[in-house]
Design an enzyme around this catalytic site. Structure first.
Site, PDB file in Angstrom:
ATOM      1  N   TRP A  52       0.824  -1.215   0.000  1.00  0.00           N
ATOM      2  CA  TRP A  52       0.000   0.000   0.000  1.00  0.00           C
ATOM      3  C   TRP A  52       0.851   1.254   0.000  1.00  0.00           C
ATOM      4  O   TRP A  52       0.506   2.256  -0.640  1.00  0.00           O
ATOM      5  CB  TRP A  52      -0.991  -0.032   1.172  1.00  0.00           C
ATOM      6  CG  TRP A  52      -1.930  -1.186   1.023  1.00  0.00           C
ATOM      7  CD1 TRP A  52      -1.986  -2.315   1.794  1.00  0.00           C
ATOM      8  CD2 TRP A  52      -2.924  -1.366  -0.008  1.00  0.00           C
ATOM      9  NE1 TRP A  52      -2.948  -3.171   1.305  1.00  0.00           N
ATOM     10  CE2 TRP A  52      -3.535  -2.620   0.214  1.00  0.00           C
ATOM     11  CE3 TRP A  52      -3.341  -0.585  -1.085  1.00  0.00           C
ATOM     12  CZ2 TRP A  52      -4.554  -3.114  -0.613  1.00  0.00           C
ATOM     13  CZ3 TRP A  52      -4.356  -1.063  -1.910  1.00  0.00           C
ATOM     14  CH2 TRP A  52      -4.945  -2.314  -1.668  1.00  0.00           C
ATOM     15  N   ASP A 100      -0.691   6.898   6.362  1.00  0.00           N
ATOM     16  CA  ASP A 100      -1.800   5.975   6.156  1.00  0.00           C
ATOM     17  C   ASP A 100      -1.822   5.062   7.377  1.00  0.00           C
ATOM     18  O   ASP A 100      -0.940   4.227   7.551  1.00  0.00           O
ATOM     19  CB  ASP A 100      -1.562   5.178   4.871  1.00  0.00           C
ATOM     20  CG  ASP A 100      -2.667   4.156   4.612  1.00  0.00           C
ATOM     21  OD1 ASP A 100      -3.557   3.991   5.474  1.00  0.00           O
ATOM     22  OD2 ASP A 100      -2.630   3.521   3.538  1.00  0.00           O
ATOM     23  N   LYS A 139     -10.865  -1.697   9.652  1.00  0.00           N
ATOM     24  CA  LYS A 139      -9.953  -2.502  10.460  1.00  0.00           C
ATOM     25  C   LYS A 139     -10.355  -2.342  11.937  1.00  0.00           C
ATOM     26  O   LYS A 139     -11.019  -3.183  12.485  1.00  0.00           O
ATOM     27  CB  LYS A 139      -8.503  -2.066  10.238  1.00  0.00           C
ATOM     28  CG  LYS A 139      -8.112  -1.879   8.781  1.00  0.00           C
ATOM     29  CD  LYS A 139      -8.039  -3.165   7.977  1.00  0.00           C
ATOM     30  CE  LYS A 139      -7.628  -2.856   6.541  1.00  0.00           C
ATOM     31  NZ  LYS A 139      -7.442  -4.044   5.727  1.00  0.00           N
TER      32      LYS A 139
END
Lengths: 365, 365
Positions: free
Chosen positions: B107, B175, B199
């Site tokens: 990511w 992030d 999450k």
């Protein structure tokens, strides 16, 4: 299935819109235990077979209900209509071309404004100077070299609606956010159409995008994956984690739509709108905002009262009757009654009875 | 409150992640009747006082849990981390500057790739050649003229995690999708941080963005509204219809987080991870992927079996015990056990018992 207590109101909100109680009950059950998996719909893996089945069924139902074949691709995206306003020119406009926009209301105008950041745009018709209280008159001919022609099928705030498509050889792109699946359209004619779900097809948080393959193939490729329709198609709505719950509720709504049938829903929507507009023309306290009958939206019926006393009076009167969501948009004022698919004919008849009852109360004051 | 039957599994999915049952029950009830309004949470108007109260409470809880004051703004957006990958350079990179990226996993790499469409980027550290099986070594000094430095606090796929921030005067953007609110951080030091909710803080379909006002003020202004953080701040997450349900479930999770306390969750997360890594080092059938203990993620514990028999064997064995979501990411293989906040210590202990039980079964074969 255990049902939660609902105590439903008569809801005519413009969106997020009313949803059928059977859909709400099924969605609620899935939040705790989806399809007897022992997992919540909020927990299931988005690449697992359970969710792939949801996506595939939803895609197939969209195609079936719209009469589309494999020439079109179905996507479930995020960011509402507004992100599409940006992605459309990013994907389909380039230096050599101009994009055409029909300016028939607030959202149509916003779509054109966003596109102007990415290339040349041309407003080919506008009813802005008429405060959007009618549909703009289209020119007799539309420049065939335009990259695409964008229009908004239903103008939620002002209450106007196109019942037919503009006649042109230019690829059509339509924002159908507030009337998708409320009536038949020539869906296969479109280069692309899109609809945020929270009117007729689901909750807020997901946007349906349908794009024709040959149109997509001519699009721009020099884009980050997340902003490229081609990449979303390649990944079949799984480029990143999709809004699983919103897609699932949309599937429940699509199943419900199929059970009702699009033809039945269209007939009922026509009947609901006709009854309400007829009452508004008869009732001595209220007038529809849109004069031209052919321009009137069957989804959002906008009207005003003869004076502030009647306006405030009916708002209070209807609230007492458990009616919610009939205030006009903050930029338009007055009333707006939204008649999306999940709003029943019985609910509209009750509202009409309240309009009549209030008229008697008012006249006796 | 009526409760739906849940029949819960032991779920260790990497996201969408496990959520506490009390949150699921409350969310399910709201899908039918939100706060006794007679409307579903899917139907309430996003500009009505009910949802404004949800947004305001959620914003206040984020600030309280992160120890932030009014120097930071809280936004609820759509499009996941991937849309932020594009919006960050659109908003904070310009022709005169270069943006720094730390490449510590898939990511992190995707974030840098997207940014390169909008300006100059520099990878200041990478562990790509080590297959991301460790955190990259940061340079002793970081060019202070960078527009910002982007990094990913926890690498979900490979199972590494930064416990401290890079030392630099450059504005930090992180992030935090997969470890936000699992541990304390110096949140006030960040120019911006963001986390897709699915999450630790909610369901898929909403992304939390927190941005420092003085950093935001230096950003670019020539953007369509939808892609401008400044416009989202100006409209307080109501530039367009937000994903109402996903924001509401995030509020339920934030309330739950506060009830547990961040300190308690961090301690429990440490305990869960320590127990599991210790077992993986002891167990003769399995090995953790990340060798350096200081680089190991407390959220995503990635490990492999000694051979394919043990791998397939334990997958089948654990499935029989109602364990779900432990397969590794499709690009990494092996196992990945995610220990997000809603995964209990008891669940981890059960999993460890299954690892031990399976070891006995395997060794006797």
């Amino acid at each position: 299935m255990t049902n939660y207590s609902s105590n439903r109101k008569l809801y005519f909100g413009a969106g997020p819109a009313s949803l059928p109680e059977e859909v709400l009950q099924e969605a609620a059950a899935a939040v705790v235990n989806f399809n007897n998996t022992g997992l919540s719909i909020l927990e299931i893996p988005h690449r697992g077979k359970q969710f792939i089945a949801v996506l595939e069924e939803a895609n197939a139902l969209v195609k079936e209900l719209c009469g589309l074949n494999d020439n079109h691709e179905v996507l479930w995206m995020q960011g509402g209509g507004r992100l599409q306003f940006c992605m459309i020119p990013m994907n389909f406009l380039n230096q050599e071309k101009t994009a055409g926009y029909i300016d028939s209301g607030h959202w149509a105008h916003e779509a054109a404004k966003a596109a102007a950041y990415y290339g040349n745009t041309q407003i080919i018709a506008s009813s802005k100077t008429e405060n959007y209280n009618q549909l703009p008159l289209l020119p007799e001919s539309i420049d065939p070299s335009l990259a695409y022609l964008h229009f908004t099928t239903n103008n939620t705030i002002y209450g106007t609606q196109w019942t037919t498509e503009p006649k042109t050889s230019v690829p059509l792109i339509a924002d159908m956010s507030s009337d998708f699946l409320s009536c038949q359209r020539n869906f296969s004619d479109y280069g692309m159409f899109y609809a945020c779900a929270q009117k007729n097809i689901g909750p807020a948080g997901v946007t349906l995008v349908v794009v024709r393959k040959d149109f997509l193939e001519k699009g721009n490729s020099n884009l980050p994956e997340m902003l490229s329709y081609a990449q979303h198609v390649k990944q079949q709505s799984l480029l990143n984690t999709p809004p699983v719950f919103a897609v699932y509720v949309s599937l429940l709504m699509l199943r419900w739509t199929k059970r009702q049938s699009l033809a039945f829903l269209e007939n009922t929507n026509n009947e609901k709108a006709t009854l309400l507009y007829t009452e508004l023309e008869r009732n001595s306290l209220f007038t529809p905002n849109i004069i031209n009958e052919n321009h009137r939206s069957k989804m959002n019926v906008c009207f005003k009262a003869i004076n502030e006393t009647a306006e405030k009076g009916f708002l209070a009167f209807s609230k007492n009757k458990d009616v919610e969501g009939i205030e006009g948009h903050r930029s338009a004022g007055g009333f707006r009654v939204s008649l999306y698919n999940a709003v029943t004919l019985a609910a509209v008849k009750k509202l009409i009875a309240f309009l009549q009852e209030y008229e008697q109360v008012y006249l006796k004051q």
